[in-house]
Design a protein around this motif. Structure first.
Motif, PDB file in Angstrom:
ATOM      1  N   GLU A  40       0.883  -1.295  -0.145  1.00  0.00           N
ATOM      2  CA  GLU A  40       0.100   0.283   0.252  1.00  0.00           C
ATOM      3  C   GLU A  40       1.149   1.403  -0.056  1.00  0.00           C
ATOM      4  O   GLU A  40       0.344   1.832  -0.766  1.00  0.00           O
ATOM      5  CB  GLU A  40      -0.631  -0.107   1.337  1.00  0.00           C
ATOM      6  CG  GLU A  40      -1.778  -1.270   0.902  1.00  0.00           C
ATOM      7  CD  GLU A  40      -2.977  -1.295   0.434  1.00  0.00           C
ATOM      8  OE1 GLU A  40      -3.250  -0.463  -0.134  1.00  0.00           O
ATOM      9  OE2 GLU A  40      -2.593  -2.261  -0.448  1.00  0.00           O
ATOM     10  N   PHE A  44       0.629   4.312  -2.669  1.00  0.00           N
ATOM     11  CA  PHE A  44       0.311   5.903  -3.064  1.00  0.00           C
ATOM     12  C   PHE A  44       2.455   6.951  -2.852  1.00  0.00           C
ATOM     13  O   PHE A  44       1.538   7.885  -2.850  1.00  0.00           O
ATOM     14  CB  PHE A  44      -0.110   6.439  -0.926  1.00  0.00           C
ATOM     15  CG  PHE A  44      -0.855   6.056  -0.109  1.00  0.00           C
ATOM     16  CD1 PHE A  44      -2.100   7.185  -0.742  1.00  0.00           C
ATOM     17  CD2 PHE A  44      -1.363   5.525   0.359  1.00  0.00           C
ATOM     18  CE1 PHE A  44      -3.006   6.800  -0.094  1.00  0.00           C
ATOM     19  CE2 PHE A  44      -2.791   5.057   0.730  1.00  0.00           C
ATOM     20  CZ  PHE A  44      -3.732   5.357   0.322  1.00  0.00           C
ATOM     21  N   THR A 144      -7.335  11.374  -2.426  1.00  0.00           N
ATOM     22  CA  THR A 144      -7.977  11.521  -0.952  1.00  0.00           C
ATOM     23  C   THR A 144      -8.397  10.421  -0.844  1.00  0.00           C
ATOM     24  O   THR A 144      -9.108  10.358   0.386  1.00  0.00           O
ATOM     25  CB  THR A 144      -8.501  12.600  -0.624  1.00  0.00           C
ATOM     26  OG1 THR A 144      -9.171  13.042  -2.195  1.00  0.00           O
ATOM     27  CG2 THR A 144      -7.341  13.940  -0.172  1.00  0.00           C
ATOM     28  N   HIS A 147      -7.254   7.288   0.164  1.00  0.00           N
ATOM     29  CA  HIS A 147      -6.973   6.926   1.898  1.00  0.00           C
ATOM     30  C   HIS A 147      -7.445   6.821   2.547  1.00  0.00           C
ATOM     31  O   HIS A 147      -7.916   6.409   3.462  1.00  0.00           O
ATOM     32  CB  HIS A 147      -5.864   8.252   2.066  1.00  0.00           C
ATOM     33  CG  HIS A 147      -5.777   8.727   3.692  1.00  0.00           C
ATOM     34  ND1 HIS A 147      -6.698   9.435   4.291  1.00  0.00           N
ATOM     35  CD2 HIS A 147      -4.618   8.465   4.020  1.00  0.00           C
ATOM     36  CE1 HIS A 147      -5.961   9.123   5.427  1.00  0.00           C
ATOM     37  NE2 HIS A 147      -4.904   8.327   5.560  1.00  0.00           N
ATOM     38  N   HIS A 150      -9.102   3.355   2.308  1.00  0.00           N
ATOM     39  CA  HIS A 150      -7.641   3.042   3.533  1.00  0.00           C
ATOM     40  C   HIS A 150      -8.817   3.138   5.383  1.00  0.00           C
ATOM     41  O   HIS A 150      -8.291   2.869   6.108  1.00  0.00           O
ATOM     42  CB  HIS A 150      -6.768   3.130   3.461  1.00  0.00           C
ATOM     43  CG  HIS A 150      -6.425   3.008   2.652  1.00  0.00           C
ATOM     44  ND1 HIS A 150      -6.071   2.759   1.074  1.00  0.00           N
ATOM     45  CD2 HIS A 150      -4.797   1.634   2.241  1.00  0.00           C
ATOM     46  CE1 HIS A 150      -5.542   2.286   0.090  1.00  0.00           C
ATOM     47  NE2 HIS A 150      -4.385   1.258   1.420  1.00  0.00           N
ATOM     48  N   VAL A 188      -1.413   3.954   8.602  1.00  0.00           N
ATOM     49  CA  VAL A 188      -2.979   4.824   7.277  1.00  0.00           C
ATOM     50  C   VAL A 188      -2.955   6.784   7.581  1.00  0.00           C
ATOM     51  O   VAL A 188      -2.880   7.716   7.002  1.00  0.00           O
ATOM     52  CB  VAL A 188      -4.650   4.731   8.012  1.00  0.00           C
ATOM     53  CG1 VAL A 188      -5.366   5.406   7.149  1.00  0.00           C
ATOM     54  CG2 VAL A 188      -4.596   3.048   7.046  1.00  0.00           C
ATOM     55  N   ASP A 189      -2.498   6.505   9.533  1.00  0.00           N
ATOM     56  CA  ASP A 189      -2.103   8.234   9.605  1.00  0.00           C
ATOM     57  C   ASP A 189      -1.234   9.112   9.519  1.00  0.00           C
ATOM     58  O   ASP A 189      -0.317   9.908   8.631  1.00  0.00           O
ATOM     59  CB  ASP A 189      -2.023   7.707  11.331  1.00  0.00           C
ATOM     60  CG  ASP A 189      -3.331   7.721  11.321  1.00  0.00           C
ATOM     61  OD1 ASP A 189      -4.558   7.908  11.376  1.00  0.00           O
ATOM     62  OD2 ASP A 189      -3.214   7.708  12.785  1.00  0.00           O
ATOM     63  N   VAL A 191       0.351   7.758   6.306  1.00  0.00           N
ATOM     64  CA  VAL A 191       0.276   7.638   5.169  1.00  0.00           C
ATOM     65  C   VAL A 191      -1.552   9.331   4.837  1.00  0.00           C
ATOM     66  O   VAL A 191      -0.465  10.195   3.998  1.00  0.00           O
ATOM     67  CB  VAL A 191      -0.232   6.853   4.086  1.00  0.00           C
ATOM     68  CG1 VAL A 191      -0.817   7.084   3.010  1.00  0.00           C
ATOM     69  CG2 VAL A 191       0.259   5.611   4.268  1.00  0.00           C
ATOM     70  N   TRP A 192      -1.978   9.755   5.651  1.00  0.00           N
ATOM     71  CA  TRP A 192      -2.316  10.682   5.191  1.00  0.00           C
ATOM     72  C   TRP A 192      -1.298  12.568   5.482  1.00  0.00           C
ATOM     73  O   TRP A 192      -1.394  13.726   5.338  1.00  0.00           O
ATOM     74  CB  TRP A 192      -3.419  10.743   6.591  1.00  0.00           C
ATOM     75  CG  TRP A 192      -3.871  12.630   6.602  1.00  0.00           C
ATOM     76  CD1 TRP A 192      -3.918  13.535   7.238  1.00  0.00           C
ATOM     77  CD2 TRP A 192      -5.296  13.711   5.555  1.00  0.00           C
ATOM     78  NE1 TRP A 192      -4.872  14.889   7.399  1.00  0.00           N
ATOM     79  CE2 TRP A 192      -5.429  14.160   5.624  1.00  0.00           C
ATOM     80  CE3 TRP A 192      -4.909  13.010   3.962  1.00  0.00           C
ATOM     81  CZ2 TRP A 192      -6.029  14.735   4.928  1.00  0.00           C
ATOM     82  CZ3 TRP A 192      -6.186  13.319   3.735  1.00  0.00           C
ATOM     83  CH2 TRP A 192      -6.190  14.624   4.187  1.00  0.00           C
ATOM     84  N   VAL A 195       0.328  13.023   3.176  1.00  0.00           N
ATOM     85  CA  VAL A 195      -0.476  12.869   1.491  1.00  0.00           C
ATOM     86  C   VAL A 195      -0.836  15.171   1.457  1.00  0.00           C
ATOM     87  O   VAL A 195      -1.204  15.979   0.807  1.00  0.00           O
ATOM     88  CB  VAL A 195      -1.946  12.802   1.690  1.00  0.00           C
ATOM     89  CG1 VAL A 195      -3.374  13.096   0.654  1.00  0.00           C
ATOM     90  CG2 VAL A 195      -2.365  11.132   1.505  1.00  0.00           C
TER      91      VAL A 195
END
Length: 206
Positions: A40, A44, A144, A147, A150, A188-189, A191-192, A195
């Motif tokens: 993943e 991204f 977005t 994400h 996810h 996941v956090d 990755v944000w 982003v």
């Protein structure tokens, strides 16, 4: 406590509930989760590379007239970070054998994740462009959106862990599924953050 009767004359065997899951980091689920995260993360990375490729080679024509704002994205980022803190706190409770702390931490992560999703959808609704309006809008909604998907998957993982916690499946020794699920949520956090920096911060850096 189960009471299994053996042949006449033999002693009775008392068998307690069997343990659930592997102990510590010996669970095979760790290898699966690390592989999933690597896959993943590559997805991204490709998406963000595409964003920077268009931004660099478009001579400034890539970005919309109204640059991304922080009124919603800023607080939303803090909400997602707080969700990681809640899950981390819950996992800490699992290591101590506290079912209450684990359950509260997982529940807090789910609630904050749901708030993040709601704010993200609200921001989408306020955009003056749609997916097919321009290369920028396509990448914005794709990145977005992936994400967001996810985050939803992560919430489902936390929900399953919460149910298992309430059922008493975990203790101080055996809570590998909690740690594995928490790693995904923290990913996941993280990755944000990438982003958020790419889409919301870099346009203001010129």
């Amino acid at each position: 406590m189960a009471d299994l009767s053996l042949r006449p004359g033999e002693e009775h065997m008392h068998i307690g509930p069997l343990p659930v899951g592997s102990a510590g980091r010996k669970s095979s689920g760790w290898f699966g989760m690390i592989t999933l995260i690597a896959t993943e993360a590559s997805l991204f990375l490709y998406l963000l590379f595409s964003y920077f490729y268009f931004a660099i080679w478009s001579n400034g024509a890539f970005l919309p007239d109204a640059l991304p704002k922080f009124e919603l994205s800023g607080p939303d980022t803090m909400i997602l970070l707080l969700s990681s803190v809640a899950v981390w706190w819950g996992e800490k409770g699992a290591r101590k054998g506290s079912r209450l702390q684990l359950s509260l931490g997982l529940f807090g992560g789910i609630v904050l994740g749901a708030v993040f999703v709601g704010v993200q959808l609200l921001e989408w609704a306020g955009k003056p462009y749609r997916f097919s309006s321009s290369p920028y809008s396509s990448l914005y909604f794709t990145i977005t959106g992936f994400h967001l998907a996810h985050v939803v998957v992560g919430m489902l993982v936390l929900l399953v862990l919460l149910v298992w916690s309430l059922l008493g499946y975990f203790d101080a020794k055996r809570h590998a599924p909690v740690a594995i699920g928490a790693v995904y949520w923290h990913f996941v956090d993280a990755v944000w953050l990438a982003v958020f920096f790419t889409i919301y911060v870099t346009p203001h850096l010129g």
